[in-house]
Every structure is written in structure tokens, then in C-alpha cells.
Design an enzyme around this catalytic site. Structure first.
Site, PDB file in Angstrom:
ATOM      1  N   GLU A   1       0.864  -1.168   0.000  1.00  0.00           N
ATOM      2  CA  GLU A   1       0.000   0.000   0.000  1.00  0.00           C
ATOM      3  C   GLU A   1       0.911   1.231   0.000  1.00  0.00           C
ATOM      4  O   GLU A   1       1.826   1.324   0.822  1.00  0.00           O
ATOM      5  CB  GLU A   1      -0.893   0.019   1.255  1.00  0.00           C
ATOM      6  CG  GLU A   1      -1.885   1.143   1.128  1.00  0.00           C
ATOM      7  CD  GLU A   1      -2.806   1.326   2.324  1.00  0.00           C
ATOM      8  OE1 GLU A   1      -2.809   0.476   3.228  1.00  0.00           O
ATOM      9  OE2 GLU A   1      -3.516   2.346   2.327  1.00  0.00           O
TER      10      GLU A   1
ATOM     11  N   ARG B   1       5.650 -13.515   9.325  1.00  0.00           N
ATOM     12  CA  ARG B   1       6.241 -12.176   9.268  1.00  0.00           C
ATOM     13  C   ARG B   1       7.628 -12.211   9.873  1.00  0.00           C
ATOM     14  O   ARG B   1       7.899 -13.006  10.769  1.00  0.00           O
ATOM     15  CB  ARG B   1       5.404 -11.193  10.093  1.00  0.00           C
ATOM     16  CG  ARG B   1       4.321 -10.510   9.346  1.00  0.00           C
ATOM     17  CD  ARG B   1       3.593  -9.567  10.287  1.00  0.00           C
ATOM     18  NE  ARG B   1       3.966  -8.189  10.059  1.00  0.00           N
ATOM     19  CZ  ARG B   1       3.406  -7.419   9.139  1.00  0.00           C
ATOM     20  NH1 ARG B   1       2.464  -7.897   8.358  1.00  0.00           N
ATOM     21  NH2 ARG B   1       3.767  -6.168   8.995  1.00  0.00           N
TER      22      ARG B   1
ATOM     23  N   LYS C   1       4.871   0.220   9.413  1.00  0.00           N
ATOM     24  CA  LYS C   1       4.822   1.539   8.788  1.00  0.00           C
ATOM     25  C   LYS C   1       4.159   2.567   9.702  1.00  0.00           C
ATOM     26  O   LYS C   1       4.534   3.722   9.717  1.00  0.00           O
ATOM     27  CB  LYS C   1       4.017   1.450   7.488  1.00  0.00           C
ATOM     28  CG  LYS C   1       4.855   1.139   6.280  1.00  0.00           C
ATOM     29  CD  LYS C   1       4.023   1.219   5.029  1.00  0.00           C
ATOM     30  CE  LYS C   1       3.226  -0.036   4.841  1.00  0.00           C
ATOM     31  NZ  LYS C   1       2.530  -0.125   3.562  1.00  0.00           N
TER      32      LYS C   1
HETATM   33  P1  ATP Z   1       3.071  -2.569   7.985  1.00  0.00           P
HETATM   34  O1  ATP Z   1       2.543  -3.485   9.018  1.00  0.00           O
HETATM   35  O2  ATP Z   1       4.481  -2.181   8.197  1.00  0.00           O
HETATM   36  O3  ATP Z   1       2.192  -1.378   7.725  1.00  0.00           O
HETATM   37  P2  ATP Z   1       1.832  -3.813   5.827  1.00  0.00           P
HETATM   38  O4  ATP Z   1       1.748  -5.273   5.783  1.00  0.00           O
HETATM   39  O5  ATP Z   1       0.618  -3.096   6.233  1.00  0.00           O
HETATM   40  O6  ATP Z   1       3.094  -3.418   6.670  1.00  0.00           O
HETATM   41  P3  ATP Z   1       1.793  -3.514   3.011  1.00  0.00           P
HETATM   42  O7  ATP Z   1       2.150  -2.366   2.174  1.00  0.00           O
HETATM   43  O8  ATP Z   1       0.412  -3.966   3.044  1.00  0.00           O
HETATM   44  O9  ATP Z   1       2.297  -3.174   4.473  1.00  0.00           O
HETATM   45  O10 ATP Z   1       2.783  -4.730   2.722  1.00  0.00           O
HETATM   46  C1  ATP Z   1       3.016  -5.315   1.473  1.00  0.00           C
HETATM   47  C2  ATP Z   1       3.375  -6.763   1.701  1.00  0.00           C
HETATM   48  O11 ATP Z   1       4.496  -6.893   2.576  1.00  0.00           O
HETATM   49  C3  ATP Z   1       2.242  -7.536   2.330  1.00  0.00           C
HETATM   50  O12 ATP Z   1       2.043  -8.698   1.584  1.00  0.00           O
HETATM   51  C4  ATP Z   1       2.733  -7.834   3.713  1.00  0.00           C
HETATM   52  O13 ATP Z   1       2.230  -9.056   4.140  1.00  0.00           O
HETATM   53  C5  ATP Z   1       4.237  -7.871   3.550  1.00  0.00           C
HETATM   54  N1  ATP Z   1       4.943  -7.563   4.802  1.00  0.00           N
HETATM   55  C6  ATP Z   1       4.875  -6.415   5.499  1.00  0.00           C
HETATM   56  N2  ATP Z   1       5.622  -6.487   6.614  1.00  0.00           N
HETATM   57  C7  ATP Z   1       6.197  -7.716   6.631  1.00  0.00           C
HETATM   58  C8  ATP Z   1       7.087  -8.403   7.512  1.00  0.00           C
HETATM   59  N3  ATP Z   1       7.535  -7.830   8.625  1.00  0.00           N
HETATM   60  N4  ATP Z   1       7.459  -9.662   7.193  1.00  0.00           N
HETATM   61  C9  ATP Z   1       7.024 -10.226   6.073  1.00  0.00           C
HETATM   62  N5  ATP Z   1       6.181  -9.649   5.204  1.00  0.00           N
HETATM   63  C10 ATP Z   1       5.761  -8.399   5.452  1.00  0.00           C
HETATM   64 MG    MG Z   2      -1.121  -3.844   4.976  1.00  0.00          MG
END
Ligand code: ATP
Ligand code: MG
Length: 539
Positions: free
Chosen positions: A31, A256, A266
């Protein structure tokens, strides 16, 4: 990833062998509401490397269905970071390009009696959802006719209602043991301006509805996501099936990645930026990919680290040491060795003529002579590090300089200290030494052994340098996030590096001090310490 077996790879092999898929197509769906962090590197590596293993493809798709938080600035930074890591998306796509199709699929659900417009407030909807032990309560609007729902949903789209006044919900099962299946909201009203579609839409699909449709539109075969979406999978499958998508993607979850003393969300990283606790998303202390890049991390080190953490179904927390170890392994091979002093102490070589500056030659990296040679200078005026001198040698473990003691200066001569100069406060400000011409580096001098080897810089040719030394930005713990911020995470020192580093813009090793890189945002000579030479975690 090639040699490790893992559960996702196993599924992909089966799907290719059974003929279910001819080609693997994955996607990375960030996102654009912040910069990518090292956790995203795991999702990137998994998606890109697994598809590549089978000669498949990976799309970069911006999951931009929340206009309030998203911005083109984040889109650009994400593209830059992915390029830097060396991943090549097959296509760069935007979920917002599918808004019309998503809308039509929602209309299809209504027509099939599988979605309804609810007039309840967000609080009412949440209060009637029930909990794990109690079923939810049907909305009084659940049995609206198809015609009425079509009319109201269209009016929502036309902007006839205020935010929160109405939502569209999937009609599934308010008693489902899976809370996600209790008539989830799939469309909401918001009048925020979208960074790509402007004010064209005032209704926006929610993640659980949008994501499976995005995947299906693109023909994604394996939709890999982190573990928190496991309970959402039944809804994912429901949406694909009930909106009658032609292509059926399969969601598979992976664990994760978390790193000790490292913020991996984020949301929190944004707080650090917004509250000016850091200089920006690319602050060299930030675990963002742009921060790590500015800090001097290499893409190879990051990818090797990710691969070394394995691919597990479970969430894992690894020691920060692991990331640093991968970095050292990589930097050790490719960096020139440079002398620098971060706490300069003036040295006068009393038996060396004033005005003479001698040139000596050595390799930039003795372990890799192909990096070439460098010129080292020597004269009557030098600097050594304050920590390498002590007035009186305390014990046999002191392998540096002291009064009455002789040491070797790297690639130059032996020097022995015979006197020191104090300022009015009684601080040592200069030391007086003699050098021995016979001990010149490169000659086989073995009449006596020096008390250790230290680095130095020649004062008239040395480059004045600001050093940034970093510590953890935030510590783990029970306290609130803001209380866990380390107030001493950025230390600044003024010192010198040897002249040979004048044009080095890449990572370099400052002997005995650490790996450093020129700060990309500074016009002056400012070196960021990437990492110390050895782990400091054992302290
Ligand atoms: P955050 O929790 O930091 O806001 P998010 O998952 O909301 O991260 P997205 O932009 O939706 O952020 O993430 C894109 C992809 O990265 C998603 O498929 C998410 O599952 C993956 N992702 C994010 N953080 C991790 C992590 N710590 N380990 C593995 N995959 C991750
Ligand atoms: Mg997300």
C-alpha cells in the site's frame, strides 16, 4: 532459496506438475502509504525469488484503495527501493485501475442476493458482530430487496450520502465461527481525494473484497501474504467464487519477519517521521530500505540475510546481529581499507624534518590486490586516535601507544613516545614521538617487536571529516512506543581520514573502527558508520 525446500515451493511444484498452472505468477502488493522496510524485503524476496525459480513472473501492484493515506511520493520510493534490491517486476499495476470492475463485481453480488446496503453506524455494526463465543445479530437492513440495494448502492456512488451513513456488506453468515465471515463491510463512503483517480469515486472497496479481485484480474496463481491474513482466507475464497472471477488465485500465508530492537511497522515508522524523531523516512537509523541504503547497506547483504532467516509459516523474531553479520560478510569482500581517526590526538615526530612529506605505497585492500594501490603520507605532523594512547602502559594487554612505548603505524614506521603536551586544564593535547627510519614498512625489520599496530593520518594531507555513529533507534520493551525511543542513537564526531579516500563514494572500511560510507544527503565530507567491524551485541 534455490536449495532450500519450503512449503510454498512444494505447492508450486505440485500445481505445475498437475497442470493446474502453466506458469507461476505472483505479486508484491504494497500500500503506498509509507516507505518499504526490511520486513517488506522478506515479502519481496519470497514473491520474486519463488516465481523466478520456476521462470515465472511477479507483478508490482500498488494496493491503493485507501485514498486518505496514500501518495505518489510513496509509489516512487517503493519503485526505487525494489529496483535497488535488484527485483524486476513484470508489470507495475495499480488496484485503483480496477475500481470500475470492482464496483461491477459488487453490483453482481447484490444481484445475486449476496450483498446489502446497511444503514447502521460503524459502532452499531461493531456492537452486533458478536464475539468468538457469541454469534452476531443480523442487521435490520439485511433483507432489503435486490432492487432497493441496487438503487442505494448506486446512490452511494453518486455521492448522495455522507461518510458513514451507509456501507455495503457481504451477506454471508452472522453466526460464522470466523468473525471475518460475519457480513463484512466491503464498500465504504469517503470523500477523500485519491492520488490517482481524484474525485471520480466516493466509495472505496475494503481490503478483503478488493485484494482477491485484484489477484484474480491479473491471473495471479499464488497470492503470498503474511500470516495475519490466515483467518481472512475463507473470505478471500468466498469473494473470488461469488463474484464469479474467471481465474482462481490461491492465498498462501508465510510468517512475518521481526528483528530485535527494530520497528517493523509503517504505522510506527510514520510516527517517528511525523513527530520529527528522525530526519525522514530515509534517516540512516531507520529500518526502511531507503534508510538502510543511505546507511550503506548493500542489496546483497539484505537478500542474503532474508534467505538466511529461512521461509517459515510462523512469525519469527531474529537478532539484529544476524542482519549485521550478513552485512559484514558482504562488505569485507568489497571494501577498500582506509585509515581514519575519530578522536584525533596531535602527534609531532620530533626527529622528522619540518616541511618534508613522504609518500609510501600500499594496497587498498591487501586481501584483494585487484582493488589497486593507494598512496600513504608521512611527515612530522600526524594524528592518531585518542583511544590509542595512554600515559602509562597499564598492563601487558595494552597493545597500543604509551609514554616510553613503541608501536607500529600501519604501512609506515615505528614510533616511540617520549613526551606529552598539556593544556591549561591538564588535558593531554599533543604527544611527542620519534620515528625510526630503519622500521619503514615493507623492509624486513625484525630487531625488535612493537607493542602493537595502530592507524594514523598525516596531518597536512588528511581530510577533515564528520563521522555519524548510530545506535538502535528504538529498544524493545513494555513501555509505550515513544518512551522506548533511544535518545542517544546518533552521535557525531569530528576527525580525519587519510587522503587516499578523497574520491571514494562507496562503502569503505576504516581500519579498526568500522565500515563507513559518504552520506548521500551531505555536501560536506560526512561519513555514516554502517556497522562496527565486530559485533557489539555481546557486551
Ligand atoms: P506494515 O505493518 O508495516 O504497515 P503492511 O503489511 O501493512 O506493513 P503492506 O504495504 O500492506 O504493508 O505490505 C506489502 C506486503 O508486505 C504484504 O504482503 C505484507 O504481508 C508484507 N509484509 C509487510 N511487513 C512484513 C514483515 N515484517 N514480514 C514479512 N512480510 C511483510
Ligand atoms: Mg497492509
Amino acid at each position: 532459496m534455490k536449495d532450500q525446500s519450503n512449503f510454498i515451493k512444494t505447492i508450486m511444484i505440485q500445481d505445475l506438475e498437475s497442470g493446474k498452472h502453466k506458469e507461476i505468477l505472483t505479486r508484491f502488493p504494497p500500500e503506498p502509504n509509507g516507505f518499504l522496510h526490511i520486513g517488506h524485503a522478506r515479502a519481496l524476496t519470497i514473491n520474486f525469488e519463488l516465481a523466478a525459480l520456476f521462470n515465472g513472473k511477479t507483478n508490482l501492484r500498488f494496493d491503493d484503495t485507501n485514498p486518505e493515506a496514500e501518495d505518489v511520493r510513496y509509489v516512487n520510493s517503493i519503485i526505487e527501493d525494489i529496483n535497488w534490491l535488484g527485483f524486476k517486476p513484470d508489470k507495475v499495476l495499480y488496484a485503483s485501475d480496477y475500481f470500475q470492475e470492482m464496483y461491477e463485481r459488487a453490483v453482481l453480488l447484490i444481484k445475486r442476493g449476496l450483498a446489502y446496503v446497511d444503514d447502521q453506524t460503524a459502532e452499531e455494526i461493531s456492537a452486533t458482530r458478536g464475539n468468538v463465543t457469541t454469534p452476531g445479530v443480523n442487521s435490520p437492513y439485511r433483507d432489503r430487496t435486490v432492487e432497493e440495494n441496487l438503487k442505494l448502492f448506486n446512490e452511494m456512488k453518486e455521492g448522495k450520502y455522507a461518510e458513514g451513513e451507509k456501507v455495503l456488506r457481504a451477506k454471508i453468515d452472522m453466526a460464522s465461527p470466523n468473525m471475518n465471515m460475519r457480513d463484512p463491510v466491503i464498500y465504504r463512503i469517503t470523500f477523500a481525494e485519491h492520488y490517482r483517480t481524484g474525485n471520480k469515486w466516493c466509495i472505496y472497496p475494503l481490503y478483503d473484497f478488493a485484494h482477491p479481485i485484484e489477484d484474480a484480474i491479473e491471473g495471479i496463481t499464488h497470492s503470498l501474504c503474511s500470516l495475519e491474513f490466515e483467518d481472512h482466507r475463507p473470505l478471500y475464497d468466498w469473494v473470488v467464487e461469488e463474484t464469479q472471477m474467471e481465474s482462481v488465485p490461491r492465498q498462501i500465508e508465510f510468517g512475518r519477519l521481526n528483528i530485535e530492537n527494530t520497528v517493523m511497522s509503517k504505522r510506527y515508522l510514520k510516527i517517528l517521521v511525523d513527530e520529527k524523531r528522525v530526519t525522514g523516512w530515509d534517516d540512516p537509523r531507520m529500518p526502511t530500505l531507503s534508510g538502510l541504503r543511505r546507511r550503506g547497506y548493500t542489496p546483497e547483504a539484505i537478500k542474503n540475510f532474508i534467505i538466511s532467516t529461512g521461509l517459515s509459516k510462523n512469525n519469527s523474531t531474529v537478532a539484529a546481529d544476524m542482519l549485521e553479520a550478513a552485512l559484514r560478510d558482504d562488505l569485507q569482500l568489497k571494501t577498500p581499507k582506509i585509515m581514519g581517526v575519530i578522536n584525533p590526538l596531535k602527534v609531532t615526530v620530533t626527529n622528522y624534518p619540518e616541511g618534508k612529506v613522504e609518500k609510501l605505497t600500499t594496497f587498498l585492500n591487501p586481501q584483494d590486490e585487484s582493488m589497486g594501490e593507494k598512496t600513504i603520507y608521512f611527515s612530522r605532523h600526524l594524528y592518531i586516535d585518542r583511544d590509542d594512547f595512554i600515559l602509562e602502559k597499564p598492563n601487558k594487554h595494552w597493545k597500543r601507544l604509551a609514554k616510553g612505548i613503541e608501536v607500529r603505524l600501519y604501512n609506515a614506521y615505528f614510533i616511540a613516545c617520549h613526551d606529552v603536551v598539556y593544556d591549561e586544564d591538564g588535558e593531554i593535547v599533543e604527544i611527542l614521538v620519534t620515528y625510526d627510519e630503519k622500521t619503514k614498512s615493507g623492509t624486513d625489520f625484525n630487531e625488535r617487536k612493537p607493542n602493537g599496530t595502530i592507524q594514523y593520518v598525516e596531518a597536512t594531507t588528511a581530510l577533515k571529516t564528520t563521522f555519524n555513529l548510530f545506535g538502535p533507534l528504538v529498544f524493545d520493551g513494555e513501555e509505550s512506543f515513544l518512551e522506548r525511543i533511544n535518545p542517544n542513537s546518533w552521535e557525531v564526531k569530528e576527525g580525519y581520514i587519510e587522503h587516499a579516500a578523497k574520491d571514494i563514494k562507496e562503502q569503505m572500511q576504516l581500519m579498526r573502527i568500522g565500515y563507513f560510507i559518504q552520506d548521500s544527503k551531505s555536501e560536506e565530507r560526512v561519513l555514516n558508520r554502517i556497522v562496527e567491524l565486530r559485533s557489539s551485541f555481546k557486551k
